[in-house]
Design an enzyme around this catalytic site. Structure first.
Site, PDB file in Angstrom:
ATOM      1  CE  LYS A 190      47.952  27.063  25.300  1.00 43.18           C
ATOM      2  NZ  LYS A 190      48.417  25.675  25.524  1.00 43.18           N
ATOM      3  CE1 TYR A 206      43.645  23.254  24.954  1.00 40.19           C
ATOM      4  CE2 TYR A 206      43.179  24.706  26.794  1.00 40.19           C
ATOM      5  CZ  TYR A 206      43.893  24.408  25.648  1.00 40.19           C
ATOM      6  OH  TYR A 206      44.875  25.265  25.190  1.00 40.19           O
ATOM      7  CG  ASN A 248      52.013  25.179  25.250  1.00 40.19           C
ATOM      8  OD1 ASN A 248      51.089  25.867  25.662  1.00 40.19           O
ATOM      9  ND2 ASN A 248      51.831  24.126  24.474  1.00 40.19           N
ATOM     10  CG  HIS A 304      45.202  26.570  21.484  1.00 45.18           C
ATOM     11  ND1 HIS A 304      45.282  25.198  21.549  1.00 45.18           N
ATOM     12  CD2 HIS A 304      44.154  26.843  20.653  1.00 45.18           C
ATOM     13  CE1 HIS A 304      44.322  24.674  20.803  1.00 45.18           C
ATOM     14  NE2 HIS A 304      43.624  25.645  20.245  1.00 45.18           N
ATOM     15  CD  GLU A 315      40.461  24.960  18.846  1.00 46.85           C
ATOM     16  OE1 GLU A 315      41.333  25.764  18.460  1.00 46.85           O
ATOM     17  OE2 GLU A 315      40.734  23.819  19.268  1.00 46.85           O
TER      18      GLU A 315
HETATM   19  P1  CMP Z   1      47.625  23.250  23.259  1.00 48.20           P
HETATM   20  O1  CMP Z   1      48.201  23.383  21.902  1.00 48.20           O
HETATM   21  O2  CMP Z   1      46.806  24.375  23.772  1.00 48.20           O
HETATM   22  O3  CMP Z   1      46.737  21.904  23.331  1.00 48.20           O
HETATM   23  C1  CMP Z   1      46.516  21.202  24.520  1.00 48.20           C
HETATM   24  C2  CMP Z   1      47.388  21.679  25.626  1.00 48.20           C
HETATM   25  O4  CMP Z   1      47.575  20.727  26.658  1.00 48.20           O
HETATM   26  C3  CMP Z   1      48.796  21.917  25.099  1.00 48.20           C
HETATM   27  O5  CMP Z   1      48.823  23.017  24.269  1.00 48.20           O
HETATM   28  C4  CMP Z   1      49.562  22.023  26.396  1.00 48.20           C
HETATM   29  O6  CMP Z   1      49.379  23.276  27.054  1.00 48.20           O
HETATM   30  C5  CMP Z   1      48.866  20.941  27.201  1.00 48.20           C
HETATM   31  N1  CMP Z   1      49.586  19.665  27.122  1.00 48.20           N
HETATM   32  C6  CMP Z   1      49.689  18.855  26.064  1.00 48.20           C
HETATM   33  N2  CMP Z   1      50.417  17.764  26.368  1.00 48.20           N
HETATM   34  C7  CMP Z   1      50.782  17.909  27.641  1.00 48.20           C
HETATM   35  C8  CMP Z   1      51.532  17.107  28.531  1.00 48.20           C
HETATM   36  N3  CMP Z   1      52.052  15.941  28.175  1.00 48.20           N
HETATM   37  N4  CMP Z   1      51.698  17.565  29.789  1.00 48.20           N
HETATM   38  C9  CMP Z   1      51.152  18.735  30.164  1.00 48.20           C
HETATM   39  N5  CMP Z   1      50.412  19.543  29.356  1.00 48.20           N
HETATM   40  C10 CMP Z   1      50.239  19.126  28.111  1.00 48.20           C
END
Ligand code: CMP
Length: 139
Positions: free
Chosen positions: A11, A51, A114, A117, A128
């Protein structure tokens, strides 16, 4: 047998911090083979489409903002039971809850920023994967 291909995205937070090489090395050390990768800067409509499953969640607008904040690096990875192994290797969504030594425990900043993904099912890995790599179902 569980699928052998999955999709990961390094990311914008991790890519901008110069962590793409370290994260890829971490995945390869877990026996993932890099099939293909690209670096691109997602448009708003691409991020919203990718998303779309989260469009009703309160964090959706912020997630799209983050995912369009800079380049990211989608990649197709191969190994046995790829989806489950990658999910284990990257750790929980929230780095505070991610197991020690996982990619998110090592490199993620927050639940949103984070680092990486990973697809959560074989079906989503195909969907995806096709989002970024035409013909990925032929590999
Ligand atoms: P990802 O695994 O890419 O899937 C959806 C993304 O949304 C997740 O990683 C995070 O980057 C984001 N995400 C999921 N839950 C939250 C949350 N509670 N607050 C903010 N971002 C979130």
């Amino acid at each position: 047998m569980a699928g052998r291909l999955t999709l990961a995205i390094i990311k914008p937070d991790a890519f901008a911090a110069g962590l793409a090489g370290q994260i890829l090395a971490h995945l390869q050390a877990q026996d993932f083979e890099l099939v293909t990768a690209r670096v691109l800067w997602l448009s708003r409509s691409q991020a919203e489409a990718f998303y779309a499953v989260h469009e009703d969640r309160p964090f959706f607008a912020s997630l799209v903002e983050f995912m369009t904040s800079g380049p990211c690096m989608p990649m197709l990875l191969r190994r046995d039971d790829a989806v489950a192994h990658l999910r284990g290797t990257i750790g929980a969504t929230d780095p505070a809850e991610a197991a020690e030594g996982t990619v998110r425990a090592l490199y993620a900043e927050s639940k949103e920023r984070n680092a990486i993904h990973a697809s959560d099912s074989d079906e989503n890995a195909r969907i995806e994967g096709s989002f970024f790599f035409a013909g990925c179902d032929r590999t």
